[in-house]
Design an enzyme around this catalytic site. Structure first.
Site, PDB file in Angstrom:
ATOM      1  N   CYS A  76       0.824  -1.213   0.000  1.00  0.00           N
ATOM      2  CA  CYS A  76       0.000   0.000   0.000  1.00  0.00           C
ATOM      3  C   CYS A  76       0.858   1.265   0.000  1.00  0.00           C
ATOM      4  O   CYS A  76       1.557   1.536   0.981  1.00  0.00           O
ATOM      5  CB  CYS A  76      -0.920  -0.036   1.222  1.00  0.00           C
ATOM      6  SG  CYS A  76      -1.842   1.485   1.519  1.00  0.00           S
ATOM      7  N   CYS A  79       0.054   3.744   2.818  1.00  0.00           N
ATOM      8  CA  CYS A  79       0.534   3.186   4.094  1.00  0.00           C
ATOM      9  C   CYS A  79       2.024   3.475   4.259  1.00  0.00           C
ATOM     10  O   CYS A  79       2.480   3.825   5.356  1.00  0.00           O
ATOM     11  CB  CYS A  79       0.290   1.680   4.158  1.00  0.00           C
ATOM     12  SG  CYS A  79      -1.447   1.208   4.063  1.00  0.00           S
TER      13      CYS A  79
END
Length: 155
Positions: A76, A79
């Site tokens: 991600c 993230c």
């Protein structure tokens, strides 16, 4: 030739299994010790614990002190963008709050229990049993915004 190769592989496997079983008790104790350490103390960065046990955190279980769960994944991009901020907060608030990284691919039951539908997502667990949710980099960044979230949780 294939039969000879298969026989050699079978013999090698039998010898390997035989040698591993010579000290079963010590091996089991060592494995249990490693599993316990991984469940509670895998560190991702300064002050951040990486969750390795799906059973440690539940929405209905209040922690002893303020706990921030960062739900993320290695693949991600947002993230990865938020990760350094989470680590900086963990260093700044060391001892005052627990910072736990939860990879949704490693601990899917924890992610499901907390109703995680998108990442990054931070769940703030308070000792009084309340849970707050902050989702996406718009709510979590810049760093000052996230520090304000932690400060509010500590009051």
């Amino acid at each position: 030739m294939n039969k000879l190769f298969l026989a050699a592989v079978a013999l090698a496997a039998a010898l390997t299994v035989g040698s591993c079983g010579s000290n079963d008790k010590a091996t089991t104790e060592q494995t249990d010790s490693i599993a316990t350490e991984q469940a509670t103390a895998d560190t991702a960065g300064a002050g951040v614990t990486t969750l390795a046990d799906d059973a440690l955190y539940r929405p209905d279980k209040a922690p002893a002190k303020l706990t921030l769960l960062d739900f993320n994944a290695t693949w991600c991009g947002p993230c990865k963008q938020f990760g350094p901020t989470f680590e900086a907060a963990a260093a700044k608030y060391a001892g005052k709050a627990d910072f736990v990284s939860v990879d949704v691919d490693v601990c899917p039951q924890t992610a499901e229990a907390f109703g995680i539908s998108s990442i990054p997502c931070v769940k703030v667990l308070r000792p009084d049993g309340t849970v707050e949710t902050y989702q996406g980099t718009d709510e979590l960044l810049p760093e000052s915004k996230f520090f304000a979230i932690v400060d509010a949780g500590l009051k």
